[in-house]
Design a protein around this motif. Structure first.
Motif, short mmCIF file in Angstrom:
data_model
loop_
_atom_site.label_atom_id
_atom_site.label_comp_id
_atom_site.label_asym_id
_atom_site.label_seq_id
_atom_site.Cartn_x
_atom_site.Cartn_y
_atom_site.Cartn_z
N ARG A 91 0.84 -1.21 0.00
CA ARG A 91 0.00 0.00 0.00
C ARG A 91 0.86 1.25 0.00
NH1 ARG A 91 -2.89 -2.92 3.93
NH2 ARG A 91 -2.00 -1.62 5.59
N GLY A 92 1.93 1.23 0.79
CA GLY A 92 2.82 2.39 0.84
C GLY A 92 3.47 2.68 -0.50
N LEU A 93 3.86 1.63 -1.20
CA LEU A 93 4.48 1.82 -2.51
C LEU A 93 3.47 2.32 -3.54
CD1 LEU A 93 6.81 -1.30 -2.60
CD2 LEU A 93 7.54 1.09 -2.63
N VAL A 94 2.25 1.84 -3.44
CA VAL A 94 1.20 2.34 -4.35
C VAL A 94 0.97 3.83 -4.10
CG1 VAL A 94 -1.26 2.22 -4.90
CG2 VAL A 94 0.07 0.11 -4.66
N GLU A 95 0.92 4.22 -2.82
CA GLU A 95 0.70 5.62 -2.48
C GLU A 95 1.87 6.50 -2.92
OE1 GLU A 95 0.05 5.50 1.69
OE2 GLU A 95 -1.93 4.55 1.54
N ALA A 96 3.09 5.97 -2.84
CA ALA A 96 4.29 6.74 -3.20
C ALA A 96 4.70 6.54 -4.66
CB ALA A 96 5.45 6.35 -2.29
N GLN A 97 3.90 5.78 -5.40
CA GLN A 97 4.27 5.39 -6.76
C GLN A 97 4.58 6.59 -7.65
OE1 GLN A 97 1.85 2.24 -8.52
NE2 GLN A 97 1.55 3.51 -10.33
N ALA A 98 3.71 7.59 -7.66
CA ALA A 98 3.92 8.75 -8.53
C ALA A 98 5.19 9.50 -8.15
CB ALA A 98 2.71 9.68 -8.46
N GLU A 99 5.41 9.68 -6.85
CA GLU A 99 6.61 10.37 -6.38
C GLU A 99 7.87 9.62 -6.81
OE1 GLU A 99 9.17 10.90 -2.28
OE2 GLU A 99 7.07 10.29 -2.15
N ILE A 100 7.88 8.30 -6.60
CA ILE A 100 9.07 7.51 -6.94
C ILE A 100 9.29 7.49 -8.45
CG2 ILE A 100 10.09 5.20 -6.83
CD1 ILE A 100 8.56 4.79 -4.19
N ASN A 101 8.22 7.41 -9.22
CA ASN A 101 8.35 7.46 -10.68
C ASN A 101 9.02 8.76 -11.12
OD1 ASN A 101 7.23 4.95 -11.17
ND2 ASN A 101 5.18 5.74 -11.62
N THR A 102 8.68 9.86 -10.46
CA THR A 102 9.26 11.15 -10.80
C THR A 102 10.75 11.18 -10.51
OG1 THR A 102 7.15 12.24 -10.30
CG2 THR A 102 9.10 13.64 -10.40
N LEU A 103 11.18 10.48 -9.47
CA LEU A 103 12.60 10.44 -9.10
C LEU A 103 13.43 9.59 -10.06
CD1 LEU A 103 12.22 9.81 -5.25
CD2 LEU A 103 12.75 11.99 -6.36
N ASN A 104 12.78 8.78 -10.86
CA ASN A 104 13.45 7.75 -11.66
C ASN A 104 14.25 8.35 -12.83
OD1 ASN A 104 12.21 4.97 -13.70
ND2 ASN A 104 14.25 5.40 -12.96
N VAL A 105 15.57 8.52 -12.61
CA VAL A 105 16.44 8.99 -13.69
C VAL A 105 17.58 8.02 -13.97
CG1 VAL A 105 15.95 11.42 -13.25
CG2 VAL A 105 17.90 10.35 -12.12
N PHE A 106 17.75 7.00 -13.12
CA PHE A 106 18.84 6.04 -13.29
C PHE A 106 18.32 4.64 -12.99
CE2 PHE A 106 22.40 3.46 -11.92
CZ PHE A 106 23.36 3.75 -12.87
N PRO A 107 18.72 3.59 -13.75
CA PRO A 107 19.67 3.63 -14.86
C PRO A 107 19.12 4.22 -16.14
CG PRO A 107 18.82 1.41 -14.60
CD PRO A 107 18.27 2.21 -13.45
N ILE A 108 17.78 4.26 -16.28
CA ILE A 108 17.18 4.92 -17.43
C ILE A 108 16.00 5.76 -16.95
CG2 ILE A 108 17.86 3.18 -19.12
CD1 ILE A 108 15.05 2.02 -18.91
#
Length: 504
Positions: free
Chosen positions: A27-44
């Protein structure tokens, strides 16, 4: 015990606590999903780390519903199996190795504070072993710091009644401190103004464990982090059409004998791709991840080494390609006639050139892309007239369906005698029985085919009547009924039919 009396803190993790932890983490990962996706710059920079971690943890949590929650070892084993078999992306495979370590620790005794520290340490070792080229400043650094913090508490605390909560609390704090430091270790994070996405997801998972144990993190370092807004550097580089040739390939692999390091497969992946991760479930079973412009060759190699299932192929964003990766792979001298969409992508990934139109210009482009003659044409039930009248030297294999085309393509041997190769491809098609059908009758129709014999079942699905989940559930039921059969499932979007099934 009165209402004011503090509730005793757990001294070890039970099966019920593991189930609660898994669901809370999901549940925590689902709630933070958008935030974590935004941080995603590595490795691609494909903005899917949050989605991949949420998917993997959710599947792991769901797997616990099939076991007795009173059996801590069974729950941990279910979490490991659910995570490894359903892992998505780099980050999902990292999670799977944490669950794998948990399962092994649970099988040896109570999961107390010392066991949690050992589990985190072992997880970090498994992750380093899984990744061909580990990079500091990523989830690896965060996981290792968490393990070090936990071990320090275990080595210095004698009070058993509070050791577990204190150990996990320190693991959370150490993970947060390491997460904040990731931009110092990895320049691409500093340039983008973010912390590592995978590391952020791991903090969600370990924080969920602390929450389940009734612990508190009153001074979280995450509150001081700036909002997740990526500063993507401007570029004047021109789009490179070859960039789209790199694909993310994932599959579940079972070796014929114990081979926990998958040495031959890993060596091949390392020379034909990048971002290689092999996350083991046990000594024979593992999920494989690679980014590559040579998906067809990799898939063929994997099939030659063991059993492949749950194959997933996705195109990677063009902007992630490094300059040394931009040269397109030379396709096989094979043109597959397909509808546009997912089926075309599937054949391209397997090494062929797809052709979805009889337009003269499209035919010429396909022949130019192959770049040499003679050319094998996989008809796949479509009109071959435009190619037959193009003037090119062509051998047509009359595959009546897409599944037949895949069967032929699977046995293509680069460098083999041309006539022998064509003959072997024709034989592969002739040995396959195939049908197309609607979603409601698919399972029964596949069972009818298998009742007449067969070892490999290729299933293509498309359309609104068949979802990823329903297709996978159908395959899981069939695997229980026919354990000796191998199932190869593909999403062929815009195929024009619910399902095509081929049995060999």
């Amino acid at each position: 015990m009165t209402e004011d009396t503090p509730k005793p803190q757990p001294t070890h993790l039970t099966g019920h606590l593991l189930v609660e932890w898994a669901h809370r983490a999901a549940r925590g990962l689902v709630e933070a999903q958008a935030e974590i996706n935004t941080l995603n710059v590595f490795p691609i920079p494909d903005s899917d780390t949050g989605s991949n971690m949420a998917h993997t943890m959710t599947k792991a949590a769901e797997a616990t519903s099939f076991v007795d929650a009173n059996d801590v070892s069974a729950v941990a084993a279910a979490l490991a199996s659910g995570a490894v078999r359903n892992a998505r992306g780099n980050s999902g495979l990292v999670i799977s190795q944490v669950m794998r370590s948990l399962s092994q620790i649970a099988a040896t005794g109570a999961i107390d504070a010392a066991a949690v520290a050992t589990m985190l340490e072992q997880s970090a070792e498994y992750v380093r072993d899984a990744i061909s080229t580990p990079v500091e400043g990523t989830i690896i650094s965060v996981l290792e710091a968490s393990a070090q913090g936990a071990r320090q508490v275990v080595d210095t605390t004698d009070e058993a009644s509070t050791a577990l909560v204190l150990t996990v609390s320190t693991a959370v704090k150490s993970a947060e401190e390491a997460l904040v430091r990731t931009p110092e270790q990895l320049p691409v994070l500093a340039e983008a103004g973010v912390v590592d996405a995978g590391g952020r997801g791991f903090v969600v998972i370990i924080q969920a464990l602390l929450d389940v144990l009734g612990g508190h993190n009153d001074h979280s370092l995450l509150t001081a982090l700036p909002p997740a807004r990526v500063n993507r550097p401007e570029t004047t580089a021109q789009p490179n059409p070859a960039a789209s040739s790199e694909l993310e390939v994932m599959f579940f692999f079972e070796a014929p004998e114990a081979d926990p390091d998958a040495k031959e497969l890993r060596a091949y992946l390392d020379t034909h791709g990048n971002s290689v991760i092999i996350g083991a479930l046990d000594e024979r079973s593992m999920t494989v991840h690679v980014h590559t412009p040579k998906a067809g060759a990799i898939i063929e190699k994997a099939y030659s080494l063991g059993k492949v299932s749950d194959l997933r192929i996705e195109a990677l964003p063009a902007e992630q390609m490094h300059s040394e990766q931009l040269a397109p792979a030379t396709p096989a001298p094979i043109i597959a006639l397909t509808p546009a969409g997912g089926a075309a992508t599937m054949f391209e990934a397997a090494g062929a050139v797809s052709l979805a139109s009889n337009d003269k210009e499209a035919v010429e482009k396909a022949l130019q892309k192959v770049g040499r003659e003679p050319v094998i044409v996989l008809a796949n039930g479509r009109d071959t007239t435009a190619l037959m009248t193009s003037g090119a030297e062509i051998d047509v294999i009359n595959t009546e369906a897409l599944v037949g085309g895949l069967a032929a393509l699977a046995v293509y041997e680069p460098g083999a005698d041309w006539d022998d190769c064509v003959e072997e491809m024709v034989d592969a098609v002739s040995m396959q029985r195939w049908i197309s059908c609607g979603a409601t009758k698919a399972e029964d129709r596949i069972a009818e085919l298998l009742d007449d014999g067969g070892e490999l079942v290729t299933v293509l699905y498309s359309g609104p009547h068949v979802t990823d989940a329903s297709a996978q559930q159908m395959i899981e039921r069939l695997q229980e009924r026919y354990p000796e059969a191998e199932f190869d499932l593909h999403h062929a979007e815009d195929m024009g039919q619910d399902l095509q099934i081929g049995v060999e």
